[in-house]
Design a protein around this motif. Sequence first.
Motif: not given
Length: 310
Positions: A2, A53, A56, A58, A251-252, A280, A282, A288-290
């Motif tokens: 991002s 994305n 990500d 989503e 996040f994961d 981006c 977002r 979402r991102s991290s």
Amino acid sequence: MSCCKNNRINTDQDMNENTSSMRVIKPGNYHQKGMLQLEGGAFLMGTEDSDANKSDQEGPVRTVQVAPFYIDPIPVTNQQFLEFIEDTNYLTDAERYGWSFVFYNLLSEETAKSVTQKPAHTPWWRVVEGADWTHPEGPDSSIKNRLDHPVVHISWNDAVAYCMWSGKRLLTEAEWEYAARGGLVQKRYPWGDQLTPNGKYMCNIWQGDFPVKNTQEDGYKGTCPVDAFSPNAFGIFSMVGNTWEWCANLFDYELTTSIPQENQPRAIRGGSYLCHESYCNRYRVAARSSNTPDSSSGNLGFRCAKNVPK
């Protein structure tokens, strides 16, 4: 990656040895007036839009159940964080490291001349010594006239410390998205599907040619007051744009066996004043991102929640 974020593992800057700050925060009961109670329930989380994305995670769209909870109608402000610091003498991670990430066109000419490092993959960021929550663009900047703006240069660790002091907690991603949607079903933004309904700007994001020129058509170059734009139907301000907001969860979850727990990326939501559809997008409610728990930047803040007593 991002455009709106960067993390400390992208640099070779070490942490300063000065770690004498109080890192253990006594539980408190601060800044709890004005919280909104949301009833919770089932809602459709995620998106399968064509511009989602996929990396990500989503999607897919799924039904998620959220228990009732309290939420702050605004992200934590500079004024609120100042009161936390004055009460605890806490040092943020940015202060302990001695530097943080700042977007290049927000720097003064003098500070820009002193910068020697920038991430290779996101060269619009600068590693700025002396940048922290009280000096958002480096040592020659101040929050004096920005006390009603969201606090920035906040790591996940810092956000958790503030939550402990205030008797609150970070939102889960499900709670965050439920709150951001404001009761709307599968809409792109907290107010509907149109980014600028009837030509009206609804959030603080980038306009123009990223990262070269920001036309500031929404009125802002960097952060803006937390209540500068209209709230959603739940009465919640600034859920998208302005600053990213840390969430409580990883996040994961698949990374839990391959990365040490203290380094596992945490989810961030909402996008920031740097988000633009060309790079981006977002600022959508499902985006979402991290970032790593010790990372900080000039567009990364947080919001608090609290359990409803049973």
